[in-house]
Design a protein around this motif. Structure first.
Motif, PDB file in Angstrom:
ATOM      1  N   ARG A  59       0.814  -1.211   0.000  1.00  0.00           N
ATOM      2  CA  ARG A  59       0.000   0.000   0.000  1.00  0.00           C
ATOM      3  C   ARG A  59       0.849   1.264   0.000  1.00  0.00           C
ATOM      4  N   ARG A  60       2.166   1.109   0.163  1.00  0.00           N
ATOM      5  CA  ARG A  60       3.060   2.263   0.276  1.00  0.00           C
ATOM      6  C   ARG A  60       2.554   3.223   1.351  1.00  0.00           C
ATOM      7  N   ALA A  61       2.167   2.658   2.477  1.00  0.00           N
ATOM      8  CA  ALA A  61       1.568   3.452   3.554  1.00  0.00           C
ATOM      9  C   ALA A  61       2.550   4.499   4.072  1.00  0.00           C
ATOM     10  N   PHE A  62       2.004   5.635   4.466  1.00  0.00           N
ATOM     11  CA  PHE A  62       2.789   6.712   5.062  1.00  0.00           C
ATOM     12  C   PHE A  62       2.669   6.709   6.588  1.00  0.00           C
ATOM     13  N   THR A  63       1.440   6.694   7.086  1.00  0.00           N
ATOM     14  CA  THR A  63       1.179   6.858   8.520  1.00  0.00           C
ATOM     15  C   THR A  63       0.295   5.718   9.003  1.00  0.00           C
ATOM     16  N   VAL A  64       0.765   4.986  10.004  1.00  0.00           N
ATOM     17  CA  VAL A  64       0.035   3.837  10.527  1.00  0.00           C
ATOM     18  C   VAL A  64      -0.409   4.124  11.958  1.00  0.00           C
ATOM     19  N   LEU A  65      -1.672   3.834  12.247  1.00  0.00           N
ATOM     20  CA  LEU A  65      -2.197   3.887  13.607  1.00  0.00           C
ATOM     21  C   LEU A  65      -2.426   2.455  14.058  1.00  0.00           C
ATOM     22  N   GLU A  66      -1.846   2.100  15.203  1.00  0.00           N
ATOM     23  CA  GLU A  66      -1.911   0.732  15.697  1.00  0.00           C
ATOM     24  C   GLU A  66      -2.547   0.699  17.081  1.00  0.00           C
ATOM     25  N   ALA A  84       9.920   4.599   3.330  1.00  0.00           N
ATOM     26  CA  ALA A  84      10.610   5.890   3.320  1.00  0.00           C
ATOM     27  C   ALA A  84      11.762   5.875   2.330  1.00  0.00           C
ATOM     28  N   ASP A  85      12.518   4.783   2.305  1.00  0.00           N
ATOM     29  CA  ASP A  85      13.630   4.670   1.354  1.00  0.00           C
ATOM     30  C   ASP A  85      13.112   4.686  -0.078  1.00  0.00           C
ATOM     31  N   ASP A  86      12.010   3.970  -0.333  1.00  0.00           N
ATOM     32  CA  ASP A  86      11.439   3.943  -1.679  1.00  0.00           C
ATOM     33  C   ASP A  86      10.959   5.325  -2.107  1.00  0.00           C
ATOM     34  N   PHE A 102       5.783   8.107   7.629  1.00  0.00           N
ATOM     35  CA  PHE A 102       6.684   6.999   7.910  1.00  0.00           C
ATOM     36  C   PHE A 102       6.873   6.765   9.416  1.00  0.00           C
ATOM     37  N   ARG A 103       5.768   6.895  10.144  1.00  0.00           N
ATOM     38  CA  ARG A 103       5.775   6.557  11.570  1.00  0.00           C
ATOM     39  C   ARG A 103       4.532   5.749  11.910  1.00  0.00           C
ATOM     40  N   VAL A 104       4.710   4.830  12.859  1.00  0.00           N
ATOM     41  CA  VAL A 104       3.588   4.071  13.390  1.00  0.00           C
ATOM     42  C   VAL A 104       3.297   4.614  14.780  1.00  0.00           C
ATOM     43  N   PHE A 105       2.054   4.977  15.003  1.00  0.00           N
ATOM     44  CA  PHE A 105       1.600   5.502  16.281  1.00  0.00           C
ATOM     45  C   PHE A 105       0.828   4.389  16.978  1.00  0.00           C
ATOM     46  N   SER A 106       1.435   3.846  18.031  1.00  0.00           N
ATOM     47  CA  SER A 106       0.881   2.679  18.709  1.00  0.00           C
ATOM     48  C   SER A 106       0.347   3.078  20.075  1.00  0.00           C
ATOM     49  N   VAL A 107      -0.875   2.650  20.383  1.00  0.00           N
ATOM     50  CA  VAL A 107      -1.469   2.921  21.686  1.00  0.00           C
ATOM     51  C   VAL A 107      -1.808   1.592  22.351  1.00  0.00           C
ATOM     52  N   ASP A 108      -1.528   1.501  23.658  1.00  0.00           N
ATOM     53  CA  ASP A 108      -1.761   0.269  24.382  1.00  0.00           C
ATOM     54  C   ASP A 108      -2.174   0.611  25.813  1.00  0.00           C
ATOM     55  N   ALA A 109      -2.930  -0.290  26.426  1.00  0.00           N
ATOM     56  CA  ALA A 109      -3.430  -0.066  27.789  1.00  0.00           C
ATOM     57  C   ALA A 109      -2.460  -0.556  28.857  1.00  0.00           C
ATOM     58  N   SER A 110      -1.398  -1.243  28.469  1.00  0.00           N
ATOM     59  CA  SER A 110      -0.443  -1.789  29.434  1.00  0.00           C
ATOM     60  C   SER A 110       0.900  -1.079  29.301  1.00  0.00           C
ATOM     61  N   GLN A 111       1.283  -0.307  30.331  1.00  0.00           N
ATOM     62  CA  GLN A 111       2.565   0.392  30.292  1.00  0.00           C
ATOM     63  C   GLN A 111       3.724  -0.607  30.284  1.00  0.00           C
ATOM     64  N   ALA A 112       3.582  -1.694  31.026  1.00  0.00           N
ATOM     65  CA  ALA A 112       4.641  -2.709  31.064  1.00  0.00           C
ATOM     66  C   ALA A 112       4.845  -3.337  29.692  1.00  0.00           C
TER      67      ALA A 112
END
Length: 259
Positions: A59-66, A84-86, A102-112
């Motif tokens: 998909r040549r994705a630019f910005t990913v939300l996880e 990004a290299d391509d 070219f960044r993945v923004f990841s959110v999670d409920a567990s800090q550990a």
């Protein structure tokens, strides 16, 4: 844009893809964290990770939300670094780049678990990962039991990966109904809140969570192509609407390889 689902059958050759993309070596190196005191609660699923990496690349994705951090974050970061290299080697205009390219923004409920997952990311990929913590609480959407993260990364993604939260991390209840019951499936509704700001061409990959996928399909208000894996391993949605304007058209053309 090419049909989002035309290559899904090719993803069966996960092991070979994993090796040729250097992901097996990357994963092996990341697992040395065990020796440094980091526990591995969930073993990596090669099929799932190969599917995810390949779709982000194709998909040549630019910005990913996880939603839900883990080994997935590692392979998304690798895919975005290669994207990004391509892009740098292409003739595409720099103006095509979104603010969070070219960044993945990841959110999670567990800090550990965030700390464990981030510790696996090698230095060369850390600039492609932005991890954040948020509590998750039970709530309703149009009177239906579901749950929401308190704080979602403030980005406009072109690719979303939904693999969180763990039902044990969902706090609170609605009329006595909570997600601690072992037979109650997770029902993340965050995407329904975000939906009005989705941009045509967005792809959503959901890892398992078939009940959640069907909930979203029944409550989305815009037009999507979607595919539910008959074995329940994944669901894919693609926002299938006309482009918003010239910049959206240009990005769609680039992502389709028509730059």
């Amino acid at each position: 844009m090419d049909n989002a689902f035309e290559h899904t059958e090719d993803l069966d050759a996960a092991g070979e893809y994993f090796r040729t993309e250097g992901l097996a070596e990357l994963l092996a190196a990341s697992r040395t964290g065990q020796a440094n005191g980091y526990s591995v609660a969930i073993e990596p699923d090669i099929d799932d990770l190969a599917r995810l990496h390949q779709l982000v690349r194709e998909r040549r994705a630019f910005t990913v939300l996880e939603f839900g951090i883990g080994y997935s974050t590692l392979v998304i970061a690798d895919a975005l670094a290669k994207n990004a290299d391509d892009f740098a080697a292409s003739d595409a205009e720099v103006e095509l780049l979104p603010a969070d390219a070219f960044r993945v923004f990841s959110v999670d409920a567990s800090q550990a678990w965030i700390e464990t997952a981030v510790a696996r990311i090698p230095n060369g990929l850390q600039t492609h990962v932005v991890a954040s913590h948020s509590a998750v609480r039970a709530g309703t959407f149009d009177g239906q039991l579901c749950h929401f993260y308190d704080r979602v990364p403030n980005v406009v993604p072109d690719f979303i990966y939904l693999d969180g939260p763990d039902p044990r991390d969902v706090a609170g209840n609605v009329n006595g109904l909570d997600f601690s019951h072992r037979e109650r499936t997770v029902i993340a509704a965050d995407l329904l809140v975000m939906e009005p700001t989705f941009v045509p061409g967005l792809m959503i990959l959901i890892d398992g969570r078939t009940n959640n996928s069907r909930f979203l399909a029944h409550n989305f208000r815009r037009t999507y192509d979607w595919l539910e894996d008959p074995d329940g391993h994944f669901t894919i949605f693609e926002l299938a609407e006309p482009p918003l304007g010239p910049k959206n058209v240009a990005r769609l053309n680039y992502c389709a390889g028509d730059e």
